[in-house]
Design a protein around this motif. Structure first.
Motif, PDB file in Angstrom:
ATOM      1  N   LYS A  70      57.922  34.642  30.930  1.00  0.00           N
ATOM      2  CA  LYS A  70      57.312  33.374  31.318  1.00  0.00           C
ATOM      3  C   LYS A  70      57.624  32.317  30.266  1.00  0.00           C
ATOM      4  O   LYS A  70      57.644  32.619  29.073  1.00  0.00           O
ATOM      5  N   VAL A  71      57.812  31.088  30.710  1.00  0.00           N
ATOM      6  CA  VAL A  71      57.892  30.014  29.720  1.00  0.00           C
ATOM      7  C   VAL A  71      56.469  29.792  29.205  1.00  0.00           C
ATOM      8  O   VAL A  71      55.497  30.114  29.882  1.00  0.00           O
ATOM      9  N   PRO A  72      56.328  29.252  27.991  1.00  0.00           N
ATOM     10  CA  PRO A  72      54.977  28.985  27.484  1.00  0.00           C
ATOM     11  C   PRO A  72      54.243  28.070  28.458  1.00  0.00           C
ATOM     12  O   PRO A  72      54.847  27.162  29.035  1.00  0.00           O
TER      13      PRO A  72
ATOM     14  N   TYR B 163      51.378  21.884  31.157  1.00  0.00           N
ATOM     15  CA  TYR B 163      51.072  21.336  29.836  1.00  0.00           C
ATOM     16  C   TYR B 163      49.994  20.272  29.998  1.00  0.00           C
ATOM     17  O   TYR B 163      50.041  19.472  30.931  1.00  0.00           O
ATOM     18  N   VAL B 164      49.043  20.301  29.114  1.00  0.00           N
ATOM     19  CA  VAL B 164      47.814  19.546  29.334  1.00  0.00           C
ATOM     20  C   VAL B 164      47.727  18.359  28.385  1.00  0.00           C
ATOM     21  O   VAL B 164      47.865  18.506  27.168  1.00  0.00           O
ATOM     22  N   LEU B 165      47.494  17.184  28.955  1.00  0.00           N
ATOM     23  CA  LEU B 165      47.218  15.983  28.172  1.00  0.00           C
ATOM     24  C   LEU B 165      45.729  15.694  28.281  1.00  0.00           C
ATOM     25  O   LEU B 165      45.163  15.797  29.360  1.00  0.00           O
TER      26      LEU B 165
ATOM     27  N   ALA C 211      55.375  23.516  17.443  1.00  0.00           N
ATOM     28  CA  ALA C 211      55.698  24.919  17.701  1.00  0.00           C
ATOM     29  C   ALA C 211      56.505  25.063  18.980  1.00  0.00           C
ATOM     30  O   ALA C 211      57.425  25.869  19.057  1.00  0.00           O
ATOM     31  N   LEU C 212      56.167  24.276  19.986  1.00  0.00           N
ATOM     32  CA  LEU C 212      56.841  24.429  21.284  1.00  0.00           C
ATOM     33  C   LEU C 212      58.225  23.818  21.274  1.00  0.00           C
ATOM     34  O   LEU C 212      59.191  24.436  21.702  1.00  0.00           O
ATOM     35  N   ALA C 213      58.304  22.559  20.824  1.00  0.00           N
ATOM     36  CA  ALA C 213      59.559  21.834  20.978  1.00  0.00           C
ATOM     37  C   ALA C 213      60.233  21.519  19.655  1.00  0.00           C
ATOM     38  O   ALA C 213      61.343  21.001  19.648  1.00  0.00           O
TER      39      ALA C 213
END
Lengths: 289, 485
Positions: B260-262, B374-376, B409-411
């Protein structure tokens, strides 16, 4: 008194299943933590505990020694590494079938099927809710080394290195012959296929169960080669996935028969090479009436 | 500025697409191969494969060779509208979801909205198709010749790769030298070659300048996508999005890991303006972290029209409807209960050295839903000078620190460069609170964009390896120790 003071190493070495449990648990942790396997840990715990519970019930019922719980632990861990299911009940079913088969499907005092293998097959075939993910380990040299080293330690202890090697060598040779020599793929394609983690786990931790491999050495080697051959044919001719599991199921089913036949024939086959001395022509002439 | 550049780069990459893996360039067209899209429908032994075609060059240079397991009949080949890809892409793409904080000094207002990742692609092409030449017999048999829509299609079989390669060269296809190492195995596996060119007259008649996706259907136990052919003439990596539909559940790869992608990560608000660039970097990092040889799951959902559950959360595009299903080749299902439809979206970035084998798939009964999300979280608005408001702002300060760390960490985006994101909250705090903030939480500068170090798997492998060595060592020591009788 002396027995209470044994070192951990001595304890470990006392039973090959200890090593199996350690290694399988390590692989499982690695899969869950590093490879991010889908299912949550509770599912694995459920499968594992079902194995132990069913085994414990039979131990009570049949009055067997309690150390056989270790076998159930090995089965539970082994199944966790291979079997996936939608519903937790499917896992319970698979685990129950696996362990119960050891006590219910017996021929001449020996259980027929490899318990983990039968449990997986039953869950996949009967429920339609379970599957095996052959790709979940990926492929790689590190995997070969780790699973290979751990596997060798265990199978050497149970005296089943012949089974592992005969299976793997036959499978690898057949695959090499087809993919590299015949089809013309590069050797890296073959390496990628052979370093598949699921294949290696099967080779060292499933097929080698000493309770469900033929007793005679020669029969066992032929049996492993037969599994490799069937697995190869199923995957290349019929494009079935996870074929070693199905091949093992078939060969275990044939086990009581084959065991008997192989043992019987093995004595005849010991000298399939032509008998060396052909000189006694004279004797033959002499003995002729 | 940097972000803006990255965004542009993403747009370019997405538009330069092609169905990766399948093209063989004709003449000197340089048309490789950043991203391709495939719809893969699997029902029993039946496969329906739709290949989207974002070809961006002169149509006369367009050529495509796809190995197929059976000899296709004319009725097995059809043209579909590009729209279905756009709809699926919009529906299944990774998504941003926005939440709004309440103002602790004022009564709450709650709402939620979402924005869609801009992954739409455009196509533009014109010009002439070339007349097809007669094939010479080089061990190459033209098994069939079809005209479907704007395409001229040949089904070839061959006895050996040199002849096929020569035939392709003679007919104006640019075949890389290394192609034979792939063509030979395909020929010996009894695969046929599905060769496509454009007929300009018919393209004009369609009134469109776009090359539409081609859909083929066949019965075969082989459930795979041949990626090797396209890698023969590409040194770098290529991306492919696979939209898969089955009756039972997820599709997964059999000979590579499917991961799975994060997902479900809280990221800074400014990601909204560059979500495409963010996801591109996130994907690049995840790809490296997993060893560059995995297939990524981006979406998995039960999309049966009669399914009453949630279709997505949040939906970034309308869920596919019976019309789209029919277009995609899903010929079961519908509102009248023709059977369940499960949708899986996979994203694979492959290169020659990490993907030696073609992709083989299997259908599983796995119906667990998944989405890349992804949550804003928007801060409360209005006056926050009350005590609760100040408390809230302090919490917000630390939350934004965590969001920056998550982003990093992600990008791999540099936190120090985006420090304004936390500073603007700090500046709204009363001086005495501002001085009490934990400054150790202020992030250091760091990489701006991918490469991510491969972390966990390698570390764990080492740990496992060490454990094994220790065990082996102890066992050997134990064996060497003299035994008491």
């Amino acid at each position: 008194m002396h027995h209470l003071l044994i070192s951990p190493i001595t304890f470990l070495k006392r039973d090959a299943r200890h090593f199996q449990i350690i290694f399988l648990a390590t692989f499982l942790l690695y899969g869950i933590m590093a490879l991010q396997w889908d299912a949550e840990w509770q599912r694995y715990a459920l499968l594992f505990c079902t194995c132990l519970a069913v085994q414990a019930s039979f131990i009570r019922w049949k009055g067997l020694p309690w150390h056989s719980l270790k076998s159930a632990a090995v089965t539970g861990l082994g199944m966790s590494l291979l079997l996936k299911a939608g519903s937790p009940y499917t896992l319970v079913f698979g685990a129950a079938v696996a362990i119960a088969s050891k006590f219910l499907l017996r021929v001449k005092g020996r259980h027929v099927f490899n318990p983990g293998n039968l449990g997986i097959a039953a869950a996949v075939l009967l429920t339609g809710d379970a599957w095996v993910s052959p790709g979940q380990w990926g492929s790689g040299a590190t995997l070969v080394f780790l699973v290979g080293a751990a596997g060798c330690m265990v199978v050497l202890r149970v005296g089943r290195i012949d089974t592992s090697l005969a299976f793997l060598a036959t499978f690898a040779l057949l695959d090499y012959a087809r993919n590299v020599l015949y089809l013309g793929w590069g050797a890296d394609v073959w390496m990628h296929r052979m370093s598949n983690g699921s294949l290696l786990l099967f080779t060292f931790f499933m097929i080698t169960d000493p309770m469900t491999t033929p007793r005679s050495n020669k029969a066992r080697i032929a049996w492993s080669m037969g599994i490799a051959f069937l697995a190869f044919v199923l995957s290349t001719r019929f494009w079935i996935n996870a074929t070693p599991i199905w091949a093992l199921l078939v060969f275990c089913a044939l086990n009581p028969v084959l065991d008997h036949l192989f043992n019987g024939r093995a004595f005849h086959w010991i000298a399939p090479l032509p008998p060396m001395p052909l000189q006694p022509t004279n004797e033959q002439t002499i003995s002729r009436p | 500025m940097r972000t803006l550049l990255l965004l542009t780069a993403l747009g370019a990459a997405l538009r330069a697409a092609a169905f990766c893996g399948f093209y063989v360039a004709k003449a000197d067209a340089s048309l490789f191969n950043d991203r391709s899209e495939v719809i893969l429908v699997r029902d029993g032994q039946r496969s329906i494969i739709t290949m989207s075609n974002d070809f961006q060059g002169n149509v006369r240079d367009f050529a495509m060779v796809v190995p197929v397991p059976v000899l296709l009949r004319q009725q097995d080949i059809r043209i579909v509208e590009r729209r279905v890809f756009d709809q699926l892409d919009a529906y299944g793409a990774p998504r941003l979801v926005e939440y709004y904080d309440d103002n602790p000094c004022h009564p709450p207002v709650m709402y939620e909205s979402m924005s869609e990742m801009d992954m739409t692609t455009s196509t533009s092409m014109r010009s002439m198709a070339r007349q097809e030449r007669e094939a010479k017999n080089l061990g190459v048999t033209i098994e069939a010749r079809y005209a479907v829509g704007e395409y001229d299609i040949l089904i070839l079989s061959a006895t050996e790769s040199t002849g096929l390669k020569q035939w392709l060269l003679q007919n104006g296809y640019k075949v890389p030298d290394s192609a034979h190492e792939v063509l030979d195995p395909y020929i010996k596996s009894n695969l046929k070659f599905f060769v496509v060119k454009v007929d300009l007259d018919r393209l004009t008649q369609t009134g469109s300048t776009l090359l539409r996706p081609i859909q083929i259907r066949f019965e075969s136990p082989k459930f795979m996508l041949p990626i090797r052919l396209g890698m023969a003439n590409s040194k770098g990596s290529q991306d492919m999005i696979v939209h898969a539909f089955t009756r039972t559940g997820r599709v997964e790869c059999v000979n590579y890991r499917t991961t799975k992608v994060p997902t479900d990560r809280n990221v800074p608000l400014f990601i909204k303006n560059g979500f495409g660039a963010f996801y591109k970097d996130l994907f690049a990092r995840a790809h490296r972290r997993e060893g560059q040889n995995t297939v990524f799951l981006e979406y998995a959902w039960n999309v049966t029209p009669s399914f009453n559950g949630m279709k997505c959360d949040p939906c970034v595009g309308p869920p596919p409807m019976p019309r789209e299903f029919a277009e995609a080749g899903v010929d079961w299902g519908g509102f009248n209960g023709g059977g369940a439809i499960f949708y899986t979206r996979m994203h694979v970035r492959y290169s020659r050295d990490k993907f030696p084998q073609d992709l083989v798939f299997q259908v599983t009964p796995n119906t667990e839903h998944f989405q890349a999300r992804y949550v804003l979280t928007h801060p409360a608005t209005g006056d926050l000078s009350c005590a609760e408001g100040q408390e809230y702002l302090e919490g917000l300060y630390y939350r934004r620190q965590r969001e920056l760390q998550e982003m990093n960490a992600l990008a791999g985006w540099d936190m120090a460069k985006r420090q304004y994101y936390v500073n603007e909250v700090r500046d709204r705090l009363a001086p005495e609170r501002r001085n009490g903030l934990d400054v150790t939480a202020v992030p250091d500068g760091g990489d701006d964009g991918p490469p991510a170090p491969p972390r966990l798997p390698i570390a764990l492998l080492w740990a496992a390896g060490l454990m094994l060595l220790a065990l082996i060592g102890s066992a050997l020591l134990g064996a060497a120790r003299p035994k008491l009788a």
